[in-house]
Motif scaffolding. Structure first.
Motif, PDB file in Angstrom:
ATOM      1  N   VAL A  27      57.403  -6.613 -29.010  1.00 11.63           N
ATOM      2  CA  VAL A  27      58.012  -7.855 -29.492  1.00 11.63           C
ATOM      3  C   VAL A  27      59.414  -7.571 -30.029  1.00 11.63           C
ATOM      4  CG1 VAL A  27      57.857  -9.642 -31.289  1.00 11.63           C
ATOM      5  CG2 VAL A  27      55.831  -9.019 -29.960  1.00 11.63           C
ATOM      6  N   GLY A  28      59.562  -6.466 -30.749  1.00 11.12           N
ATOM      7  CA  GLY A  28      60.884  -6.077 -31.241  1.00 11.12           C
ATOM      8  C   GLY A  28      61.847  -5.788 -30.104  1.00 11.12           C
ATOM      9  N   ALA A  29      61.350  -5.183 -29.028  1.00 14.07           N
ATOM     10  CA  ALA A  29      62.197  -4.887 -27.869  1.00 14.07           C
ATOM     11  C   ALA A  29      62.684  -6.175 -27.208  1.00 14.07           C
ATOM     12  CB  ALA A  29      61.437  -4.018 -26.876  1.00 14.07           C
ATOM     13  N   ILE A  30      61.795  -7.155 -27.063  1.00 13.08           N
ATOM     14  CA  ILE A  30      62.192  -8.436 -26.460  1.00 13.08           C
ATOM     15  C   ILE A  30      63.183  -9.169 -27.351  1.00 13.08           C
ATOM     16  CG2 ILE A  30      61.317 -10.757 -25.902  1.00 13.08           C
ATOM     17  CD1 ILE A  30      60.847  -8.773 -23.698  1.00 13.08           C
ATOM     18  N   ALA A  31      62.930  -9.181 -28.658  1.00  9.16           N
ATOM     19  CA  ALA A  31      63.840  -9.858 -29.592  1.00  9.16           C
ATOM     20  C   ALA A  31      65.223  -9.209 -29.554  1.00  9.16           C
ATOM     21  CB  ALA A  31      63.271  -9.823 -31.005  1.00  9.16           C
ATOM     22  N   SER A  32      65.263  -7.875 -29.531  1.00 12.22           N
ATOM     23  CA  SER A  32      66.566  -7.203 -29.492  1.00 12.22           C
ATOM     24  C   SER A  32      67.268  -7.476 -28.165  1.00 12.22           C
ATOM     25  CB  SER A  32      66.411  -5.703 -29.728  1.00 12.22           C
ATOM     26  OG  SER A  32      65.864  -5.063 -28.600  1.00 12.22           O
ATOM     27  N   LEU A  33      66.515  -7.507 -27.067  1.00  6.35           N
ATOM     28  CA  LEU A  33      67.122  -7.793 -25.760  1.00  6.35           C
ATOM     29  C   LEU A  33      67.765  -9.169 -25.753  1.00  6.35           C
ATOM     30  CD1 LEU A  33      67.624  -7.229 -22.743  1.00  6.35           C
ATOM     31  CD2 LEU A  33      65.374  -8.227 -22.310  1.00  6.35           C
ATOM     32  N   ILE A  34      67.068 -10.157 -26.273  1.00 10.35           N
ATOM     33  CA  ILE A  34      67.622 -11.516 -26.284  1.00 10.35           C
ATOM     34  C   ILE A  34      68.911 -11.561 -27.107  1.00 10.35           C
ATOM     35  CG2 ILE A  34      67.209 -13.869 -27.115  1.00 10.35           C
ATOM     36  CD1 ILE A  34      64.243 -13.404 -26.293  1.00 10.35           C
ATOM     37  N   VAL A  66      65.352   3.916 -31.572  1.00  8.81           N
ATOM     38  CA  VAL A  66      64.475   3.766 -32.745  1.00  8.81           C
ATOM     39  C   VAL A  66      63.092   3.270 -32.332  1.00  8.81           C
ATOM     40  CG1 VAL A  66      64.146   2.405 -34.848  1.00  8.81           C
ATOM     41  CG2 VAL A  66      66.356   3.458 -34.393  1.00  8.81           C
ATOM     42  N   LEU A  67      63.047   2.295 -31.435  1.00  7.79           N
ATOM     43  CA  LEU A  67      61.754   1.763 -31.004  1.00  7.79           C
ATOM     44  C   LEU A  67      60.912   2.822 -30.294  1.00  7.79           C
ATOM     45  CD1 LEU A  67      62.769  -1.782 -29.701  1.00  7.79           C
ATOM     46  CD2 LEU A  67      61.481  -1.243 -31.764  1.00  7.79           C
ATOM     47  N   THR A  68      61.529   3.586 -29.419  1.00  9.55           N
ATOM     48  CA  THR A  68      60.782   4.617 -28.697  1.00  9.55           C
ATOM     49  C   THR A  68      60.370   5.749 -29.630  1.00  9.55           C
ATOM     50  OG1 THR A  68      62.025   4.083 -26.701  1.00  9.55           O
ATOM     51  CG2 THR A  68      60.811   6.136 -26.688  1.00  9.55           C
ATOM     52  N   ALA A  82      56.592   5.018 -24.191  1.00 14.67           N
ATOM     53  CA  ALA A  82      57.640   4.304 -23.461  1.00 14.67           C
ATOM     54  C   ALA A  82      57.397   2.799 -23.395  1.00 14.67           C
ATOM     55  CB  ALA A  82      57.762   4.874 -22.053  1.00 14.67           C
ATOM     56  N   VAL A  83      56.350   2.299 -24.023  1.00 19.06           N
ATOM     57  CA  VAL A  83      56.032   0.867 -23.957  1.00 19.06           C
ATOM     58  C   VAL A  83      57.213  -0.005 -24.393  1.00 19.06           C
ATOM     59  CG1 VAL A  83      54.609  -0.939 -25.021  1.00 19.06           C
ATOM     60  CG2 VAL A  83      53.533   1.068 -24.009  1.00 19.06           C
ATOM     61  N   PRO A  84      57.895   0.264 -25.513  1.00 15.83           N
ATOM     62  CA  PRO A  84      59.035  -0.600 -25.875  1.00 15.83           C
ATOM     63  C   PRO A  84      60.150  -0.568 -24.826  1.00 15.83           C
ATOM     64  CG  PRO A  84      58.401   0.751 -27.738  1.00 15.83           C
ATOM     65  CD  PRO A  84      57.626   1.244 -26.565  1.00 15.83           C
ATOM     66  N   LEU A  85      60.408   0.591 -24.259  1.00 12.97           N
ATOM     67  CA  LEU A  85      61.438   0.701 -23.223  1.00 12.97           C
ATOM     68  C   LEU A  85      61.024  -0.063 -21.974  1.00 12.97           C
ATOM     69  CD1 LEU A  85      64.060   1.850 -22.084  1.00 12.97           C
ATOM     70  CD2 LEU A  85      62.768   3.897 -21.437  1.00 12.97           C
ATOM     71  N   ILE A  86      59.763   0.057 -21.584  1.00 16.54           N
ATOM     72  CA  ILE A  86      59.277  -0.657 -20.403  1.00 16.54           C
ATOM     73  C   ILE A  86      59.374  -2.162 -20.622  1.00 16.54           C
ATOM     74  CG2 ILE A  86      57.217  -1.102 -19.012  1.00 16.54           C
ATOM     75  CD1 ILE A  86      56.456   1.878 -19.559  1.00 16.54           C
ATOM     76  N   TRP A  88      61.420  -3.718 -22.635  1.00 19.77           N
ATOM     77  CA  TRP A  88      62.849  -4.062 -22.638  1.00 19.77           C
ATOM     78  C   TRP A  88      63.374  -4.163 -21.212  1.00 19.77           C
ATOM     79  CZ3 TRP A  88      67.652  -2.284 -21.210  1.00 19.77           C
ATOM     80  CH2 TRP A  88      68.756  -2.822 -21.876  1.00 19.77           C
ATOM     81  N   CYS A  89      63.030  -3.191 -20.356  1.00 21.26           N
ATOM     82  CA  CYS A  89      63.506  -3.186 -18.964  1.00 21.26           C
ATOM     83  C   CYS A  89      62.928  -4.348 -18.164  1.00 21.26           C
ATOM     84  CB  CYS A  89      63.167  -1.861 -18.293  1.00 21.26           C
ATOM     85  SG  CYS A  89      64.133  -0.478 -18.896  1.00 21.26           S
ATOM     86  N   VAL A  90      61.642  -4.629 -18.331  1.00 23.70           N
ATOM     87  CA  VAL A  90      61.029  -5.761 -17.630  1.00 23.70           C
ATOM     88  C   VAL A  90      61.689  -7.062 -18.076  1.00 23.70           C
ATOM     89  CG1 VAL A  90      58.893  -7.097 -17.404  1.00 23.70           C
ATOM     90  CG2 VAL A  90      58.838  -4.610 -17.147  1.00 23.70           C
ATOM     91  N   GLY A  91      61.920  -7.207 -19.371  1.00 28.01           N
ATOM     92  CA  GLY A  91      62.614  -8.389 -19.877  1.00 28.01           C
ATOM     93  C   GLY A  91      64.020  -8.505 -19.326  1.00 28.01           C
ATOM     94  N   PHE A  92      64.723  -7.388 -19.216  1.00 29.21           N
ATOM     95  CA  PHE A  92      66.080  -7.391 -18.666  1.00 29.21           C
ATOM     96  C   PHE A  92      66.071  -7.871 -17.222  1.00 29.21           C
ATOM     97  CE2 PHE A  92      69.839  -5.671 -16.692  1.00 29.21           C
ATOM     98  CZ  PHE A  92      70.821  -5.840 -17.649  1.00 29.21           C
TER      99      PHE A  92
END
Length: 132
Positions: A27-34, A66-68, A82-86, A88-92
């Motif tokens: 959730v943090g990865a998606i929020a940061s991506l947005i 930091v997330l990873t 790698a879940v936060p990175l994955i 983030w990449c899927v969201g991108f």
């Protein structure tokens, strides 16, 4: 004189705690991506001169790191870390393909988008390649 004890780290987690922790990191990865995408086109106005100021590129590098690194505290397995990175990449890539679905372009067609992607991936991969 009092002795300073070292912190105690908990290393045993239930499956539910692991899933919950990694979910919140996702959730943090998606929020940061947005936020990184929204503010990627920031311009800095200095007097009469306007300069592009994509400050979210180093933020993507640092925050994904930091997330990873935090995910590595939850699991030593690289795939789980790698879940936060994955996420983030899927969201991108969902945001990249968004115009094909809705017609609304969320990511620009400039070099800043490519550099944001590379910075986000590099920041997320760094703790997996060089664990400490």
């Amino acid at each position: 004189m009092q002795e300073v004890s070292s912190p105690i780290y908990r290393s045993e987690f239930s499956t539910g705690e692991l899933i919950s922790g990694l979910s919140w990191l996702g959730v943090g990865a998606i929020a940061s991506l947005i936020l990184e995408v929204v503010y990627l086109g920031t311009w800095l106005h200095v007097g009469q001169v306007a300069l592009p100021f994509p400050w979210t590129i180093p933020v993507a590098f640092g925050f994904n790191m930091v997330l990873t690194r935090t995910a590595r505290l939850w699991s030593e397995r690289p795939v789980l870390a790698a879940v936060p990175l994955i996420v983030w990449c899927v969201g991108f890539f969902i945001l990249l393909m968004w115009p094909a679905v809705t017609g609304n372009q969320l990511l620009g067609t400039n070099m800043r988008v490519v550099v944001l992607l590379m910075a986000g991936i590099a920041g997320g991969m760094w703790p997996l390649i060089r664990p400490q």
